[in-house]
Design an enzyme around this catalytic site. Structure first.
Site, PDB file in Angstrom:
ATOM      1  N   ASP A   2     -45.392 -15.379   6.636  1.00 64.68           N
ATOM      2  CA  ASP A   2     -47.415 -15.096   5.815  1.00 64.68           C
ATOM      3  C   ASP A   2     -46.754 -15.436   4.673  1.00 64.68           C
ATOM      4  O   ASP A   2     -46.057 -16.153   4.207  1.00 64.68           O
ATOM      5  CB  ASP A   2     -47.235 -13.512   5.698  1.00 64.68           C
ATOM      6  N   HIS A  19     -49.477 -24.590   5.354  1.00 67.43           N
ATOM      7  CA  HIS A  19     -48.332 -24.482   7.222  1.00 67.43           C
ATOM      8  C   HIS A  19     -47.418 -25.990   7.283  1.00 67.43           C
ATOM      9  O   HIS A  19     -45.829 -25.801   7.499  1.00 67.43           O
ATOM     10  CB  HIS A  19     -49.421 -24.740   8.152  1.00 67.43           C
ATOM     11  N   LEU A 113     -26.704 -19.745  17.304  1.00 64.09           N
ATOM     12  CA  LEU A 113     -27.632 -18.687  17.212  1.00 64.09           C
ATOM     13  C   LEU A 113     -28.667 -19.173  18.116  1.00 64.09           C
ATOM     14  O   LEU A 113     -28.690 -19.953  18.431  1.00 64.09           O
ATOM     15  CB  LEU A 113     -28.127 -19.373  15.909  1.00 64.09           C
TER      16      LEU A 113
END
Length: 230
Positions: A2, A19, A113
């Site tokens: 956020d 963004h 990962l």
């Protein structure tokens, strides 16, 4: 993740600018987790509720998703990261779906990962869909109601086979979970930081993990049960 819009607003720019500048945070956190040996990292990239945002912002986010996947495939491969998704990705534009499928295929044999992108994802909808599937199994006679338990339901969630999160990091000071992995975070440790996501870097990740390491995870038990005195 956020704070992108607020970060852009502070700089007098459009939300999509925030963004775009959040990509570096994604890179830093992904590479940092890969280096630390973290096995799973889930990024809540786009929720089911985000579809209600202005069309220009949604379109910009979709274009950004496509360009980022194309541009970061070498980084994923270099760090042995395997990419996968959760959410209703069939709702994404065709070019997004195609690029996601391509990237997941390219990274499917990586052993480091596992990076999970939550796209068009909502925790409540995930649980409802799982319940519908279970109801269909019972209706068809393949399963009896008394056979349903936590493990059985988990097998019908989109995260089936993925361990529950140990740590949830919430940026920009938000004090809610926002429909994210509602079943899976029952005992997840929370770390809230005022840092806006575009400013989030490795040192913030390390701070969150350090905080997690100081905690005693009791899972409903007492400290004495976990650490009995001999």
């Amino acid at each position: 993740m956020d704070g992108n819009g607020r970060w852009a607003k502070k700089k007098g720019a459009m939300r999509i600018f925030g963004h775009r500048n959040a990509i570096q945070a994604v890179k830093d956190v992904t590479e940092g987790c890969a280096e630390l040996g973290v096995k799973y990292l889930t990024l809540y990239a786009f929720s089911t509720e985000n579809w209600t945002r202005p069309k220009a912002e949604v379109d910009g986010l979709m274009e950004l998703l496509v360009s980022t996947i194309k541009g970061e495939i070498k980084t994923l491969m270099d760090n042995k990261v395997r990419l996968t998704t959760i959410g209703e990705t069939s709702q994404l534009p065709p070019d997004c779906q195609n690029n996601l499928a391509w990237a997941m295929n390219q990274t499917k044999n990586n052993t480091g990962l596992t990076l999970i992108l939550a796209l068009s994802y909502g925790g409540r909808r995930e649980i409802i869909n799982a319940v519908k599937q279970l109801a269909a199994e019972v209706k068809s006679g393949k399963m009896a109601p008394e056979e349903i338990n936590e493990q059985v339901l988990e097998n019908y969630l989109q995260t089936s086979g993925i361990p529950d999160p140990e740590l949830l990091i919430r940026t920009s000071g938000e004090m809610r979970v926002s429909n994210f992995l509602l079943w899976q975070i029952a005992y997840t440790e929370l770390f809230i930081t005022p840092t806006l996501w575009p400013d989030f870097r490795r040192e913030h990740l390390y701070e969150a993990i350090w905080s997690y390491q100081q905690r005693e995870r009791r899972f409903g038990k007492t400290s004495e049960q976990l650490n009995p005195v001999s």
